[in-house]
Design a protein around this motif. Structure first.
Motif, PDB file in Angstrom:
ATOM      1  N   ALA A  29      37.001  39.214  88.094  1.00  0.00           N
ATOM      2  CA  ALA A  29      38.192  38.838  87.333  1.00  0.00           C
ATOM      3  C   ALA A  29      39.267  39.920  87.405  1.00  0.00           C
ATOM      4  CB  ALA A  29      37.826  38.561  85.878  1.00  0.00           C
ATOM      5  N   LYS A  31      40.037  41.758  89.963  1.00  0.00           N
ATOM      6  CA  LYS A  31      40.716  41.784  91.281  1.00  0.00           C
ATOM      7  C   LYS A  31      41.097  43.205  91.699  1.00  0.00           C
ATOM      8  CE  LYS A  31      41.892  37.165  91.714  1.00  0.00           C
ATOM      9  NZ  LYS A  31      41.512  36.432  92.861  1.00  0.00           N
ATOM     10  N   LYS A  75      46.400  37.906  82.550  1.00  0.00           N
ATOM     11  CA  LYS A  75      45.881  37.315  83.790  1.00  0.00           C
ATOM     12  C   LYS A  75      44.404  37.634  83.956  1.00  0.00           C
ATOM     13  CE  LYS A  75      50.177  37.373  86.438  1.00  0.00           C
ATOM     14  NZ  LYS A  75      50.886  37.980  87.573  1.00  0.00           N
ATOM     15  N   THR A  78      42.399  35.396  81.613  1.00  0.00           N
ATOM     16  CA  THR A  78      42.346  34.021  82.115  1.00  0.00           C
ATOM     17  C   THR A  78      41.309  33.898  83.228  1.00  0.00           C
ATOM     18  OG1 THR A  78      44.649  33.612  81.534  1.00  0.00           O
ATOM     19  CG2 THR A  78      43.694  32.183  83.216  1.00  0.00           C
ATOM     20  N   ARG A  79      41.328  34.848  84.159  1.00  0.00           N
ATOM     21  CA  ARG A  79      40.341  34.822  85.247  1.00  0.00           C
ATOM     22  C   ARG A  79      38.934  35.060  84.713  1.00  0.00           C
ATOM     23  NH1 ARG A  79      44.544  37.861  87.920  1.00  0.00           N
ATOM     24  NH2 ARG A  79      43.378  39.770  87.445  1.00  0.00           N
ATOM     25  N   ARG A  82      37.348  31.939  83.210  1.00  0.00           N
ATOM     26  CA  ARG A  82      36.815  31.042  84.254  1.00  0.00           C
ATOM     27  C   ARG A  82      35.498  31.574  84.819  1.00  0.00           C
ATOM     28  NH1 ARG A  82      42.424  30.510  86.072  1.00  0.00           N
ATOM     29  NH2 ARG A  82      41.979  32.181  87.530  1.00  0.00           N
ATOM     30  N   GLU A  83      35.436  32.869  85.066  1.00  0.00           N
ATOM     31  CA  GLU A  83      34.213  33.479  85.611  1.00  0.00           C
ATOM     32  C   GLU A  83      33.033  33.296  84.648  1.00  0.00           C
ATOM     33  OE1 GLU A  83      33.432  34.965  88.475  1.00  0.00           O
ATOM     34  OE2 GLU A  83      35.407  34.932  89.376  1.00  0.00           O
TER      35      GLU A  83
END
Length: 94
Positions: A29, A31, A75, A78-79, A82-83
């Motif tokens: 997440a 990145k 951000k 949010t990621r 989902r993970e």
């Protein structure tokens, strides 16, 4: 070096999901922005439901080329949501 931003997150996960798997989800997440992630609390109780536990992490997000802002943190969350959902869990707190 540019200053980072700290984010504390609690992840409600099935017992079968290891702390290493949760850390890998945090890294994905992030990145490439996760400079440090420390597990600081493990909780298992009735309010989470049977077969679940909460893993709480201090996460430091940091970039080598810029100062991160609140939007970068959002951000990431949010990621991360989902993970964690892909592991059968949920984000408990941010």
């Amino acid at each position: 070096r540019f200053p980072g931003t700290k984010v504390d997150v609690a992840l409600a996960l099935p017992l079968a999901v290891t702390a290493a798997e949760a850390l890998a989800a945090i890294q994905r997440a992030g990145k490439g922005l996760v400079a440090q992630a420390d597990l600081f609390d493990v909780y298992q109780g009735e309010n989470l439901g049977a077969g679940r536990r909460s893993l709480a992490w201090h996460v430091l997000l940091q970039a080598a080329d810029r100062t991160l802002d609140e939007q970068d943190g959002q951000k990431f969350l949010t990621r991360l949501r989902r993970e964690i959902e892909s592991l059968g869990g949920e984000l408990r707190s941010e």
